[in-house]
Design a protein around this motif. Structure first.
Motif, mmCIF file in Angstrom:
data_model
loop_
_atom_site.group_PDB
_atom_site.id
_atom_site.type_symbol
_atom_site.label_atom_id
_atom_site.label_comp_id
_atom_site.label_asym_id
_atom_site.label_seq_id
_atom_site.Cartn_x
_atom_site.Cartn_y
_atom_site.Cartn_z
ATOM 1 N N GLY A 1 0.605 -0.762 0.232
ATOM 2 C CA GLY A 1 -0.300 -0.022 -0.147
ATOM 3 C C GLY A 1 0.395 0.908 0.250
ATOM 4 N N ALA A 2 0.306 2.211 0.254
ATOM 5 C CA ALA A 2 0.520 3.670 0.638
ATOM 6 C C ALA A 2 1.421 4.097 1.633
ATOM 7 C CB ALA A 2 -0.140 4.887 0.005
ATOM 8 N N THR B 1 1.908 7.821 3.355
ATOM 9 C CA THR B 1 2.119 9.101 3.480
ATOM 10 C C THR B 1 2.363 10.153 4.475
ATOM 11 O OG1 THR B 1 -0.375 7.979 2.335
ATOM 12 C CG2 THR B 1 -0.455 10.578 3.508
ATOM 13 N N ASN C 1 -0.073 2.086 5.121
ATOM 14 C CA ASN C 1 -0.560 0.590 4.208
ATOM 15 C C ASN C 1 0.363 -0.669 3.490
ATOM 16 O OD1 ASN C 1 -3.306 1.965 4.420
ATOM 17 N ND2 ASN C 1 -2.173 3.750 3.270
#
Length: 108
Positions: free
Chosen positions: A77-78, A80, A89
């Motif tokens: 996932g990202a 951030t 994530n």
């Protein structure tokens, strides 16, 4: 005109200061964090989770450059960053481990 400044260090960089905290996502039983705002290792909770929010010990004045690397499996996932947190994530996993690094931008 901008002057170029170089910082020369030996073979290792060591950050001082208290570790950030895990404040959401994977912060249940069994979770831990070691390191500093600069870099560290997170172990998520014993129950499956899909995200981890790290709250920095000291806020950055602008959003830092951050990366994360999965240790138990690749990140899917990202990542951030903000001035106060780093959200990572990943696929639903219990005890997920990852390393992170955050470097301040030239503005802080």
């Amino acid at each position: 005109m901008q002057a170029t400044t170089y910082v020369s260090v030996g073979t290792k960089i060591r950050a001082a200061g208290a570790a950030p905290t895990i404040t959401a996502g994977c912060n249940g039983a069994g979770s831990s964090i070691s390191g500093s705002d600069l870099a560290g290792t997170v172990t998520g909770q014993t129950a499956a989770a899909t995200t981890c929010t790290i709250t920095f010990n000291s806020a950055y004045s602008s959003t830092p450059y951050c990366t994360a690397t999965g240790l138990t499996s690749p990140l899917t996932g990202a990542v951030t960053p903000s001035t106060t947190t780093l959200v990572v994530n990943f696929a639903s996993t219990a005890n997920y481990q990852f390393n992170y690094q955050c470097i301040a931008r030239s503005a802080g």
